[in-house]
Design a protein around this motif. Structure first.
Motif, short mmCIF file in Angstrom:
data_model
loop_
_atom_site.label_atom_id
_atom_site.label_comp_id
_atom_site.label_asym_id
_atom_site.label_seq_id
_atom_site.Cartn_x
_atom_site.Cartn_y
_atom_site.Cartn_z
N GLN A 88 0.83 -1.21 0.00
CA GLN A 88 0.00 0.00 0.00
C GLN A 88 0.87 1.26 0.00
OE1 GLN A 88 -2.38 -0.78 3.49
NE2 GLN A 88 -4.07 -1.67 2.29
N ILE A 89 1.95 1.23 0.77
CA ILE A 89 2.86 2.38 0.80
C ILE A 89 3.52 2.55 -0.57
CG2 ILE A 89 5.05 3.22 1.76
CD1 ILE A 89 4.22 1.92 4.42
N ALA A 92 1.11 4.09 -3.06
CA ALA A 92 0.75 5.48 -2.78
C ALA A 92 1.62 6.46 -3.56
CB ALA A 92 0.86 5.76 -1.28
N ASN A 93 2.81 6.02 -3.98
CA ASN A 93 3.73 6.86 -4.75
C ASN A 93 3.92 8.24 -4.11
OD1 ASN A 93 4.26 5.02 -6.93
ND2 ASN A 93 2.21 5.46 -7.73
N LEU A 94 4.32 8.24 -2.86
CA LEU A 94 4.48 9.50 -2.13
C LEU A 94 5.71 10.27 -2.59
CD1 LEU A 94 3.72 8.22 1.50
CD2 LEU A 94 2.12 9.19 -0.16
N GLU A 98 5.41 14.47 1.07
CA GLU A 98 4.32 13.64 1.57
C GLU A 98 4.85 12.53 2.46
OE1 GLU A 98 1.29 14.16 -2.28
OE2 GLU A 98 2.68 12.45 -2.16
N LYS A 130 -5.66 12.57 -1.00
CA LYS A 130 -4.28 12.18 -0.71
C LYS A 130 -3.98 12.31 0.78
CE LYS A 130 -0.40 10.75 -2.56
NZ LYS A 130 -0.33 9.51 -3.35
N GLU A 133 -5.46 9.44 2.51
CA GLU A 133 -4.71 8.22 2.24
C GLU A 133 -3.49 8.12 3.14
OE1 GLU A 133 -2.73 5.92 -1.63
OE2 GLU A 133 -3.05 8.10 -1.68
N ILE A 134 -2.78 9.24 3.32
CA ILE A 134 -1.58 9.25 4.16
C ILE A 134 -1.95 9.04 5.63
CG2 ILE A 134 0.33 10.69 4.98
CD1 ILE A 134 0.40 11.96 2.19
N LEU A 137 -2.62 5.40 6.20
CA LEU A 137 -1.37 4.63 6.30
C LEU A 137 -0.77 4.78 7.69
CD1 LEU A 137 0.29 5.42 2.84
CD2 LEU A 137 -0.64 3.22 3.57
#
Length: 213
Positions: A88-89, A92-94, A98, A130, A133-134, A137
């Motif tokens: 999942q991390i 997420a393509n942080l 981010e 976004k 989403e963070i 996580l």
């Protein structure tokens, strides 16, 4: 290792470790009790993502996969959720800012005052999606950490890690008390060899908390 880096950067202080030692259930103590091990877990997962491993890459370079994992039912309860969270991390393509935001949320466990004072380059995403989403996580990292802390030997081992980080922080701040027998207490006046104490601190603080439980 992560704890030592945070002490060096003045993000964590001796007072934080003492707070956890005296009252592990207080709101402030969650930074050490939940935030720090969750933060270390985050970096174990990030390291696994960056190296493209099939499993989990530990701080000592050992990769744990489905094939070589310990054959233990309790371990299996956590291994798959950790792999899912790793994926999942990755998905997420942080971007860097981010990722720093995820670090801050994870370590500070929602403690807004401390989040505001830690300048780590974090920028909360403008996108509500976004941002959510963070935050999700971060909550999963903390939730897994709470579950892992239920391992029979976890608390004893983690107390040793915190004890050594407390000594390291006190040495850095110049507030080291005589001998520490228990977290938050002193005993006797027997002199210790500073070199031996430093070796002990280095030994324990080099442990990645997520791989020591």
């Amino acid at each position: 290792m992560r704890g030592k880096e945070l002490v060096d950067a003045n993000v964590l202080t001796a007072a934080d470790f003492e707070e956890w030692a005296h009252s592990s259930k207080s709101i402030k103590s969650t930074i050490i009790g939940v935030g720090l091990p969750a933060y270390s877990l985050l970096y174990t997962l990030l390291q696994s993502v960056r190296h493209g491993t099939a499993g989990l890459l530990m701080a000592d370079g050992v990769e744990i996969t489905y094939l070589n994992r310990p054959r233990d039912r309790v371990f299996d309860w956590f291994f798959h959720p950790l792999i899912v969270l790793r994926d999942q991390i990755s998905a997420a393509n942080l971007v860097e800012s981010e990722l720093r935001y995820l670090e801050k949320l994870t370590l500070m466990s929602g403690y807004l005052e401390r989040m505001a004072t830690w300048e780590n380059g974090a920028i909360a995403p403008e996108s509500a999606l976004k941002n959510g989403e963070i935050q999700a996580l971060s909550r999963r990292l903390q939730g897994l950490t709470r579950n892992i802390s239920k391992f029979p030997t976890y608390r004893r081992r983690y107390q040793q890690v915190v004890k050594c980080l407390l000594v390291y922080a006190q040495e850095k701040e110049g507030t080291l008390k005589p001998r520490i027998s228990k977290l938050g207490s002193t005993r006797g006046s027997r002199k210790e060899d500073p070199s031996q104490r430093s070796k002990l601190v280095e030994g324990f603080t080099s442990i990645n908390i997520s791989s020591s439980v």
